[in-house]
Scaffold this motif. Structure first.
Motif, PDB file in Angstrom:
ATOM      1  N   TRP A  51      -7.179 -80.274  29.631  1.00 51.54           N
ATOM      2  CA  TRP A  51      -6.688 -81.246  28.871  1.00 51.54           C
ATOM      3  C   TRP A  51      -7.358 -81.457  27.421  1.00 51.54           C
ATOM      4  O   TRP A  51      -8.377 -81.222  27.297  1.00 51.54           O
ATOM      5  CB  TRP A  51      -6.955 -82.603  29.713  1.00 51.54           C
ATOM      6  N   SER A  52      -6.523 -81.821  26.524  1.00 47.79           N
ATOM      7  CA  SER A  52      -6.872 -81.866  25.431  1.00 47.79           C
ATOM      8  C   SER A  52      -6.106 -82.863  24.491  1.00 47.79           C
ATOM      9  O   SER A  52      -5.014 -83.176  25.135  1.00 47.79           O
ATOM     10  CB  SER A  52      -6.851 -80.554  24.428  1.00 47.79           C
ATOM     11  N   ASN A  53      -6.388 -83.415  23.471  1.00 47.77           N
ATOM     12  CA  ASN A  53      -5.437 -84.350  22.823  1.00 47.77           C
ATOM     13  C   ASN A  53      -4.010 -83.792  22.551  1.00 47.77           C
ATOM     14  O   ASN A  53      -2.997 -84.495  22.602  1.00 47.77           O
ATOM     15  CB  ASN A  53      -6.097 -85.023  21.472  1.00 47.77           C
ATOM     16  N   THR A  54      -3.920 -82.579  22.075  1.00 49.91           N
ATOM     17  CA  THR A  54      -2.857 -81.891  21.720  1.00 49.91           C
ATOM     18  C   THR A  54      -1.820 -82.006  23.026  1.00 49.91           C
ATOM     19  O   THR A  54      -0.655 -81.863  22.804  1.00 49.91           O
ATOM     20  CB  THR A  54      -3.143 -80.410  21.341  1.00 49.91           C
ATOM     21  N   VAL A  55      -2.415 -81.335  24.406  1.00 47.44           N
ATOM     22  CA  VAL A  55      -1.598 -81.279  25.290  1.00 47.44           C
ATOM     23  C   VAL A  55      -1.093 -82.689  25.535  1.00 47.44           C
ATOM     24  O   VAL A  55       0.217 -82.887  26.014  1.00 47.44           O
ATOM     25  CB  VAL A  55      -2.664 -81.053  26.754  1.00 47.44           C
ATOM     26  N   ILE A  56      -1.881 -83.983  25.410  1.00 51.52           N
ATOM     27  CA  ILE A  56      -1.427 -85.369  25.978  1.00 51.52           C
ATOM     28  C   ILE A  56      -0.228 -85.711  24.877  1.00 51.52           C
ATOM     29  O   ILE A  56       0.527 -86.276  25.230  1.00 51.52           O
ATOM     30  CB  ILE A  56      -2.738 -86.147  25.777  1.00 51.52           C
ATOM     31  N   LEU A  57      -0.532 -85.348  23.624  1.00 50.78           N
ATOM     32  CA  LEU A  57       0.386 -85.587  22.429  1.00 50.78           C
ATOM     33  C   LEU A  57       1.805 -85.014  23.005  1.00 50.78           C
ATOM     34  O   LEU A  57       2.976 -85.332  22.893  1.00 50.78           O
ATOM     35  CB  LEU A  57       0.100 -85.227  21.326  1.00 50.78           C
ATOM     36  N   ARG A  58       1.882 -83.691  23.511  1.00 53.21           N
ATOM     37  CA  ARG A  58       2.958 -82.850  23.698  1.00 53.21           C
ATOM     38  C   ARG A  58       3.810 -83.605  24.904  1.00 53.21           C
ATOM     39  O   ARG A  58       4.909 -83.474  24.965  1.00 53.21           O
ATOM     40  CB  ARG A  58       2.381 -81.435  24.027  1.00 53.21           C
ATOM     41  N   LEU A  59       2.761 -83.973  25.849  1.00 58.20           N
ATOM     42  CA  LEU A  59       3.383 -84.715  26.982  1.00 58.20           C
ATOM     43  C   LEU A  59       4.294 -86.011  26.898  1.00 58.20           C
ATOM     44  O   LEU A  59       5.343 -86.136  27.032  1.00 58.20           O
ATOM     45  CB  LEU A  59       2.378 -85.198  28.040  1.00 58.20           C
ATOM     46  N   LEU A  60       3.512 -86.622  25.941  1.00 58.34           N
ATOM     47  CA  LEU A  60       4.392 -87.931  25.429  1.00 58.34           C
ATOM     48  C   LEU A  60       5.354 -87.768  24.684  1.00 58.34           C
ATOM     49  O   LEU A  60       6.255 -88.707  24.699  1.00 58.34           O
ATOM     50  CB  LEU A  60       3.149 -88.740  24.592  1.00 58.34           C
ATOM     51  N   ARG A  61       5.658 -86.559  24.009  1.00 52.68           N
ATOM     52  CA  ARG A  61       6.725 -86.309  23.215  1.00 52.68           C
ATOM     53  C   ARG A  61       7.889 -85.522  23.934  1.00 52.68           C
ATOM     54  O   ARG A  61       8.918 -85.586  23.441  1.00 52.68           O
ATOM     55  CB  ARG A  61       6.289 -85.506  21.851  1.00 52.68           C
ATOM     56  N   ASN A  62       7.599 -85.109  25.093  1.00 56.38           N
ATOM     57  CA  ASN A  62       8.352 -84.433  26.080  1.00 56.38           C
ATOM     58  C   ASN A  62       9.642 -85.377  26.404  1.00 56.38           C
ATOM     59  O   ASN A  62       9.399 -86.120  27.212  1.00 56.38           O
ATOM     60  CB  ASN A  62       7.730 -83.795  27.016  1.00 56.38           C
ATOM     61  N   GLU A  63      10.754 -85.254  26.086  1.00 54.64           N
ATOM     62  CA  GLU A  63      12.064 -86.129  26.376  1.00 54.64           C
ATOM     63  C   GLU A  63      12.248 -85.851  27.704  1.00 54.64           C
ATOM     64  O   GLU A  63      12.932 -86.872  28.502  1.00 54.64           O
ATOM     65  CB  GLU A  63      13.245 -85.785  25.696  1.00 54.64           C
ATOM     66  N   LYS A  64      11.838 -84.822  28.484  1.00 50.90           N
ATOM     67  CA  LYS A  64      12.212 -84.549  29.964  1.00 50.90           C
ATOM     68  C   LYS A  64      11.450 -85.845  30.978  1.00 50.90           C
ATOM     69  O   LYS A  64      12.018 -85.817  31.852  1.00 50.90           O
ATOM     70  CB  LYS A  64      11.717 -83.308  30.566  1.00 50.90           C
ATOM     71  N   TYR A  65      10.431 -86.425  30.500  1.00 53.43           N
ATOM     72  CA  TYR A  65       9.697 -87.385  31.288  1.00 53.43           C
ATOM     73  C   TYR A  65      10.366 -88.853  30.973  1.00 53.43           C
ATOM     74  O   TYR A  65      10.121 -89.604  31.843  1.00 53.43           O
ATOM     75  CB  TYR A  65       8.246 -87.520  30.588  1.00 53.43           C
ATOM     76  N   VAL A  66      11.556 -88.766  30.251  1.00 53.46           N
ATOM     77  CA  VAL A  66      12.172 -90.038  30.172  1.00 53.46           C
ATOM     78  C   VAL A  66      13.574 -89.901  30.752  1.00 53.46           C
ATOM     79  O   VAL A  66      14.552 -90.652  30.503  1.00 53.46           O
ATOM     80  CB  VAL A  66      12.207 -90.677  28.895  1.00 53.46           C
ATOM     81  N   GLY A  67      13.634 -88.432  31.354  1.00 56.60           N
ATOM     82  CA  GLY A  67      14.999 -88.330  32.018  1.00 56.60           C
ATOM     83  C   GLY A  67      16.072 -87.613  31.180  1.00 56.60           C
ATOM     84  O   GLY A  67      17.183 -87.495  31.785  1.00 56.60           O
ATOM     85  N   ASP A  68      15.652 -86.958  30.050  1.00 55.79           N
ATOM     86  CA  ASP A  68      16.483 -86.430  29.391  1.00 55.79           C
ATOM     87  C   ASP A  68      16.085 -84.849  29.182  1.00 55.79           C
ATOM     88  O   ASP A  68      15.102 -84.573  29.286  1.00 55.79           O
ATOM     89  CB  ASP A  68      16.545 -86.822  27.920  1.00 55.79           C
ATOM     90  N   LEU A  69      17.063 -83.914  28.900  1.00 58.11           N
ATOM     91  CA  LEU A  69      16.926 -82.496  28.889  1.00 58.11           C
ATOM     92  C   LEU A  69      17.587 -81.982  27.324  1.00 58.11           C
ATOM     93  O   LEU A  69      18.768 -82.050  27.330  1.00 58.11           O
ATOM     94  CB  LEU A  69      17.546 -81.591  29.879  1.00 58.11           C
ATOM     95  N   LEU A  70      16.642 -81.673  26.556  1.00 62.33           N
ATOM     96  CA  LEU A  70      17.198 -81.555  25.100  1.00 62.33           C
ATOM     97  C   LEU A  70      17.105 -79.939  24.899  1.00 62.33           C
ATOM     98  O   LEU A  70      15.760 -79.635  25.282  1.00 62.33           O
ATOM     99  CB  LEU A  70      16.322 -82.129  24.145  1.00 62.33           C
ATOM    100  N   GLN A  71      18.149 -79.338  24.916  1.00 63.42           N
ATOM    101  CA  GLN A  71      18.170 -77.691  24.655  1.00 63.42           C
ATOM    102  C   GLN A  71      18.416 -77.382  23.300  1.00 63.42           C
ATOM    103  O   GLN A  71      19.086 -78.385  22.623  1.00 63.42           O
ATOM    104  CB  GLN A  71      18.992 -77.070  25.761  1.00 63.42           C
ATOM    105  N   GLY A  72      18.125 -75.919  23.066  1.00 63.84           N
ATOM    106  CA  GLY A  72      18.476 -75.505  21.638  1.00 63.84           C
ATOM    107  C   GLY A  72      17.213 -76.275  20.450  1.00 63.84           C
ATOM    108  O   GLY A  72      17.609 -76.480  19.553  1.00 63.84           O
TER     109      GLY A  72
END
Length: 281
Positions: free
Chosen positions: A238-259
């Motif tokens: 775990w690192s601050n970069t990993v946490i930031l990446r998780l928080l910005r990942n749209e999949k965790y709010v139910g969306d799938l963004l491709q391309g």
């Protein structure tokens, strides 16, 4: 078991009418590393053996082969670069290759490389195209063959992009598919869906709750480490970069963004970022 015999190629281009001794190498390339392409690579190597046997004045410097690499760029083509370096050091006189598209599908790279080699008195013989760069008048047919190879590469790229678009519409997930908290399962019809990994999902919810409460990414990463939370997904932990990446990942709010990325120019191989082509809610 009988020894394998070299089969003469169907194409029989004009011989190099020169009995002088030459240091000669061959170059071959396939664009993917699947079984059919590996067989193609072996067939190309056998193709060259015939020419070495048919020219006793040649010293075989070697057969250089790149596997699983695109012909539109010279980057990462280790065997090609090794061959080029030897040629520029004067250890190779002639390079034989089956056709222009195996050598390069980028016209500018093709012409620049051939000209640099010619300045060093190293010539390329494109066997199937019957082009030998020591001969006068080689530029026009080489340019025509090079443009044809480049255009075919662009068409192939467009077909691949179109196919990916259709699969995205059908629910196929592209890009980095492994992610903390989810696994992907494929349905019999080919459509894919995310399945929640409950134990990991609890950690994801905790991360978002901490962040909403005002904790920064460094603090969250330290808390997870102190708790002894393990993850195979992130090799450095775990690192601050990993946490930031998780928080910005749209999949965790139910969306799938491709391309999220795309290649604007097939010849440059440089990825650019966009807002994505398809959302799945």
């Amino acid at each position: 078991m009988p020894l394998a015999q070299t089969t003469p190629p169907r194409e029989k281009p004009t011989r190099i009418e020169d009995d002088k001794p030459h240091n000669v190498c061959a170059y071959c390339r396939v664009s993917t590393d699947d079984k059919d392409q590996r067989n193609s690579l072996e067939a190309q190597k056998q193709f060259f053996e015939y020419y070495f046997e048919d020219n006793p004045n040649w010293t075989n410097v070697g057969i250089f082969a790149d596997e699983g690499l695109s012909g539109t760029s010279l980057n990462k083509r280790t065997a090609f670069q090794q061959m080029y370096d030897l040629a520029m050091m004067g250890k190779i006189d002639i390079i034989i290759t089956k056709e222009v598209s195996r050598f390069s599908r980028n016209v500018q790279d093709l012409l620049n490389t051939v000209e640099e080699l010619r300045k060093n008195k190293v010539y390329v013989w494109f066997l199937s195209d019957n082009i030998y760069t020591e001969n006068k008048g080689y530029r026009e047919p080489l340019n025509v063959a090079g443009n044809s190879a480049e255009n075919e590469s662009r068409k192939t790229s467009n077909r691949v992009k179109w196919g990916q678009m259709q699969k995205m519409k059908q629910g196929v997930v592209f890009g980095r598919r492994e992610m903390y908290g989810y696994k992907i399962e494929r349905e019999p019809n080919g459509k894919q869906h995310f399945v929640i990994i409950e134990e990991e999902a609890k950690i994801i919810k905790q991360i978002f709750e901490w962040y909403a409460a005002g904790d920064g990414t460094f603090t969250i990463a330290r808390k997870l480490k102190d708790m002894g939370v393990k993850t195979k997904r992130y090799k450095n932990g775990w690192s601050n970069t990993v946490i930031l990446r998780l928080l910005r990942n749209e999949k965790y709010v139910g969306d799938l963004l491709q391309g999220k990325t795309y290649t604007d120019d097939e010849l440059e191989h440089k990825k650019k970022y966009n807002r994505g082509d398809y959302y799945t809610h």
